[in-house]
Design a protein around this motif. Structure first.
Motif, PDB file in Angstrom:
ATOM      1  N   LYS A  60       0.752  -1.127  -0.053  1.00 45.95           N
ATOM      2  CA  LYS A  60       0.003   0.061   0.080  1.00 45.95           C
ATOM      3  C   LYS A  60       0.731   1.307  -0.211  1.00 45.95           C
ATOM      4  CE  LYS A  60      -3.756  -2.034   2.494  1.00 45.95           C
ATOM      5  NZ  LYS A  60      -4.440  -2.232   3.929  1.00 45.95           N
ATOM      6  N   VAL A  61       2.026   1.238   0.764  1.00 45.51           N
ATOM      7  CA  VAL A  61       2.828   2.324   0.826  1.00 45.51           C
ATOM      8  C   VAL A  61       4.356   1.915   0.768  1.00 45.51           C
ATOM      9  CG1 VAL A  61       3.515   4.421   2.152  1.00 45.51           C
ATOM     10  CG2 VAL A  61       1.232   3.595   2.457  1.00 45.51           C
ATOM     11  N   VAL A  62       5.064   2.478  -0.003  1.00 42.97           N
ATOM     12  CA  VAL A  62       6.515   2.197  -0.223  1.00 42.97           C
ATOM     13  C   VAL A  62       7.330   3.582   0.387  1.00 42.97           C
ATOM     14  CG1 VAL A  62       8.484   1.836  -1.538  1.00 42.97           C
ATOM     15  CG2 VAL A  62       6.269   0.845  -1.907  1.00 42.97           C
ATOM     16  N   VAL A  63       8.096   3.525   1.148  1.00 41.36           N
ATOM     17  CA  VAL A  63       8.757   4.655   1.660  1.00 41.36           C
ATOM     18  C   VAL A  63      10.465   4.656   0.975  1.00 41.36           C
ATOM     19  CG1 VAL A  63       9.992   5.970   3.729  1.00 41.36           C
ATOM     20  CG2 VAL A  63       7.718   4.938   3.776  1.00 41.36           C
ATOM     21  N   GLU A  64      10.959   5.676   0.717  1.00 40.33           N
ATOM     22  CA  GLU A  64      12.219   5.646   0.249  1.00 40.33           C
ATOM     23  C   GLU A  64      12.785   6.540   0.983  1.00 40.33           C
ATOM     24  OE1 GLU A  64      12.081   6.617  -3.964  1.00 40.33           O
ATOM     25  OE2 GLU A  64      11.498   4.911  -4.690  1.00 40.33           O
ATOM     26  N   VAL A  65      14.076   6.403   1.592  1.00 35.30           N
ATOM     27  CA  VAL A  65      14.761   7.421   2.606  1.00 35.30           C
ATOM     28  C   VAL A  65      16.060   7.778   1.809  1.00 35.30           C
ATOM     29  CG1 VAL A  65      15.744   7.705   4.709  1.00 35.30           C
ATOM     30  CG2 VAL A  65      13.738   6.390   4.700  1.00 35.30           C
ATOM     31  N   TYR A  66      16.265   9.184   1.862  1.00 35.28           N
ATOM     32  CA  TYR A  66      17.346   9.951   1.218  1.00 35.28           C
ATOM     33  C   TYR A  66      18.383  10.642   2.332  1.00 35.28           C
ATOM     34  CZ  TYR A  66      15.096   8.675  -3.233  1.00 35.28           C
ATOM     35  OH  TYR A  66      14.412   7.782  -4.240  1.00 35.28           O
ATOM     36  N   PRO A  67      19.257  10.099   2.947  1.00 30.85           N
ATOM     37  CA  PRO A  67      19.971  10.910   3.941  1.00 30.85           C
ATOM     38  C   PRO A  67      21.187  11.718   3.328  1.00 30.85           C
ATOM     39  CG  PRO A  67      20.757   8.683   3.659  1.00 30.85           C
ATOM     40  CD  PRO A  67      19.513   8.684   2.516  1.00 30.85           C
ATOM     41  N   ASN A  68      21.749  12.177   4.160  1.00 31.65           N
ATOM     42  CA  ASN A  68      23.115  13.077   3.891  1.00 31.65           C
ATOM     43  C   ASN A  68      22.888  14.052   2.695  1.00 31.65           C
ATOM     44  OD1 ASN A  68      25.064  11.578   5.610  1.00 31.65           O
ATOM     45  ND2 ASN A  68      24.542   9.813   4.457  1.00 31.65           N
ATOM     46  N   SER A  69      21.701  14.820   2.885  1.00 34.80           N
ATOM     47  CA  SER A  69      21.473  15.813   1.707  1.00 34.80           C
ATOM     48  C   SER A  69      21.759  15.289   0.228  1.00 34.80           C
ATOM     49  CB  SER A  69      22.368  17.157   1.634  1.00 34.80           C
ATOM     50  OG  SER A  69      22.578  17.342   3.078  1.00 34.80           O
ATOM     51  N   GLN A  70      21.515  13.914   0.125  1.00 40.10           N
ATOM     52  CA  GLN A  70      21.506  13.338  -1.279  1.00 40.10           C
ATOM     53  C   GLN A  70      20.545  14.122  -2.214  1.00 40.10           C
ATOM     54  OE1 GLN A  70      20.504   9.081  -1.030  1.00 40.10           O
ATOM     55  NE2 GLN A  70      22.759   8.725   0.027  1.00 40.10           N
ATOM     56  N   LEU A  71      19.255  14.380  -1.659  1.00 39.05           N
ATOM     57  CA  LEU A  71      18.391  15.017  -2.602  1.00 39.05           C
ATOM     58  C   LEU A  71      18.295  16.562  -2.542  1.00 39.05           C
ATOM     59  CD1 LEU A  71      15.184  12.814  -2.600  1.00 39.05           C
ATOM     60  CD2 LEU A  71      16.614  12.880  -4.382  1.00 39.05           C
ATOM     61  N   TYR A  72      18.073  16.919  -1.478  1.00 41.58           N
ATOM     62  CA  TYR A  72      18.001  18.282  -1.095  1.00 41.58           C
ATOM     63  C   TYR A  72      18.771  18.660   0.239  1.00 41.58           C
ATOM     64  CZ  TYR A  72      14.177  17.492  -4.405  1.00 41.58           C
ATOM     65  OH  TYR A  72      13.345  17.117  -5.443  1.00 41.58           O
ATOM     66  N   ASP A  73      18.958  19.887   0.248  1.00 44.91           N
ATOM     67  CA  ASP A  73      19.187  20.486   1.612  1.00 44.91           C
ATOM     68  C   ASP A  73      17.994  21.033   2.168  1.00 44.91           C
ATOM     69  OD1 ASP A  73      18.771  23.530   0.901  1.00 44.91           O
ATOM     70  OD2 ASP A  73      20.836  23.780   0.375  1.00 44.91           O
ATOM     71  N   ASP A  74      18.147  21.733   3.488  1.00 43.99           N
ATOM     72  CA  ASP A  74      16.974  21.809   4.147  1.00 43.99           C
ATOM     73  C   ASP A  74      16.139  22.839   3.734  1.00 43.99           C
ATOM     74  OD1 ASP A  74      16.671  19.683   6.111  1.00 43.99           O
ATOM     75  OD2 ASP A  74      17.784  20.578   7.555  1.00 43.99           O
ATOM     76  N   ASN A  75      16.569  23.856   2.940  1.00 47.21           N
ATOM     77  CA  ASN A  75      15.738  24.984   2.670  1.00 47.21           C
ATOM     78  C   ASN A  75      15.067  24.522   1.179  1.00 47.21           C
ATOM     79  OD1 ASN A  75      16.789  26.431   4.406  1.00 47.21           O
ATOM     80  ND2 ASN A  75      18.689  27.144   3.180  1.00 47.21           N
ATOM     81  N   LYS A  76      15.749  23.721   0.373  1.00 46.66           N
ATOM     82  CA  LYS A  76      15.253  23.019  -0.813  1.00 46.66           C
ATOM     83  C   LYS A  76      14.069  22.379  -0.621  1.00 46.66           C
ATOM     84  CE  LYS A  76      17.213  25.401  -4.286  1.00 46.66           C
ATOM     85  NZ  LYS A  76      18.628  25.661  -3.792  1.00 46.66           N
ATOM     86  N   VAL A  77      14.405  21.466   0.324  1.00 40.35           N
ATOM     87  CA  VAL A  77      13.324  20.231   0.779  1.00 40.35           C
ATOM     88  C   VAL A  77      11.940  20.832   1.062  1.00 40.35           C
ATOM     89  CG1 VAL A  77      13.472  19.892   3.283  1.00 40.35           C
ATOM     90  CG2 VAL A  77      13.318  17.985   1.839  1.00 40.35           C
ATOM     91  N   MET A  78      11.994  21.988   1.824  1.00 38.52           N
ATOM     92  CA  MET A  78      10.541  22.775   1.842  1.00 38.52           C
ATOM     93  C   MET A  78       9.929  23.098   0.558  1.00 38.52           C
ATOM     94  SD  MET A  78       9.911  22.520   4.964  1.00 38.52           S
ATOM     95  CE  MET A  78       8.605  23.584   5.512  1.00 38.52           C
TER      96      MET A  78
END
Ligand code: LMR
Length: 334
Positions: A60-78
């Motif tokens: 039903k749900v799949v979670v993908e985790v991206y640590p270490n700013s791999q995807l975004y920094d905290d400003n971009k993530v918002m």
């Protein structure tokens, strides 16, 4: 001909419905992006969440985790949350100033005596109310997760506030933290977490403040010669989502995800203090083995000086944060 048209329409309709049914069988994807190492309280929490969802909401749900700013920094993530590019993040509470002034309460220096007090405030009525302080910007807070109390470091010993004068400190995106260092006559610089090690190494900044687990996992001790056990503020997280996305989830799935988040939150918060002590010990071991850095213990009199120098920040932000929010936080100390 008419009959043919009707049957064609019916055929198309059922094809569309079929497609819809197939589509609804596709698991909901939740991308969870964060900036710290997997061994930290947030890193462990994100993994635990992923594992429990895999077990209890399989298919039903799949979670993908991206640590270490791999995807975004905290400003971009918002921004990414609003665009639907990620569905969960857990930025530090210092990083929400653009969306609500109330959460700035967590950055006020020497406000909380310890993590237990922070916990009482977060689980109390005011802390719970603040979870929905950003709905007008499209965000919903789902849970607080601890990291720990912050420590100061620099390339020269910081025993008393006068030692910080003239130094450049890396800070998170927070007006309160900016004011805190300005009160010391220091020069604060807002940098993304992923840039801190380099900035310390190359001398772009002279010092920083962070928790033991972040200091240890990102090896700041390699590029800072002096740490002071100041415990002058807290660095905790808000697990945050896109409010519209969360509302759109089927009720049973939303309820189960919230249940899992609550359980994981308890574990993260139980672990955080333990991890802080382990990380502090690693930094102390490194200091002892290499002599390249030192960890100072501050006396009560020295701590009182830091408190006195930084505390005027409370008054400066009182009207933005709200007196009732600050009072509830103070009351959590007893
Ligand atoms: C920082 O930027 O120093 C922290 O907010 C990083 C984190 O997520 O713990």
């Amino acid at each position: 001909m008419r009959i043919l048209m009707i049957s064609l329409t019916l055929l198309l309709l059922s094809a569309c419905l079929g497609e819809q049914t197939d589509h609804s069988a596709t698991p909901i994807k939740i991308k969870f992006a964060h900036v710290v190492a997997e061994s930290t309280p947030k890193g462990i929490g994100a993994k635990l969440f992923q594992q429990r969802v895999e077990k209890r909401l399989a298919g039903k749900v799949v979670v993908e985790v991206y640590p270490n700013s791999q995807l975004y920094d905290d400003n971009k993530v918002m921004e990414a949350l609003l665009l639907g590019d990620v569905q969960l993040a857990a930025p530090s509470l210092a990083k929400f100033g653009k969306y609500t002034k109330k959460l700035q309460v967590f950055d006020l220096p020497f406000l909380f005596d310890n993590l237990e007090a922070v916990n009482r405030f977060q689980t109390g009525p005011m802390g719970q109310k603040l979870l929905s302080s950003m709905t007008q910007s499209g965000y919903l807070g789902l849970a607080y997760w601890h990291n720990g109390m912050k420590q100061l470091s620099a390339n020269q010993p910081l025993r008393v506030p006068a030692n910080a004068k003239g130094l450049k400190f890396r800070i998170q995106q927070s007006h309160v933290l900016q004011a805190q260092f300005e009160m010391l006559g220091a020069s604060p610089q807002k940098l993304a977490f992923a840039e801190v090690y380099n900035a310390l190494q190359t001398g772009v900044v002279d010092g920083q403040e962070n928790t033991w687990s972040n200091i240890e996992s990102k090896k700041f001790y390699e590029v800072q010669a002096h740490f002071s056990q100041s415990n002058h503020g807290v660095l905790d997280y808000l697990v945050v989502t896109n409010a519209a996305f969360w509302k759109r989830l089927p009720d049973d799935i939303r309820t189960e995800l919230e249940q899992i988040l609550a359980e994981v939150g308890l574990e993260v918060n139980r672990l955080a203090q333990e991890l802080a002590m382990v990380s502090r010990q690693s930094v102390m071991d490194f200091a002892q083995e290499t002599g390249k850095t030192e960890v100072l213990t501050l006396s009560q009199a020295e701590l009182a000086q830091w408190r006195k120098a930084m505390q005027p920040v409370w008054k400066q932000f009182e009207s933005e944060i709200g007196q009732e929010v600050i009072e509830a936080a103070i009351a959590a100390n007893e």
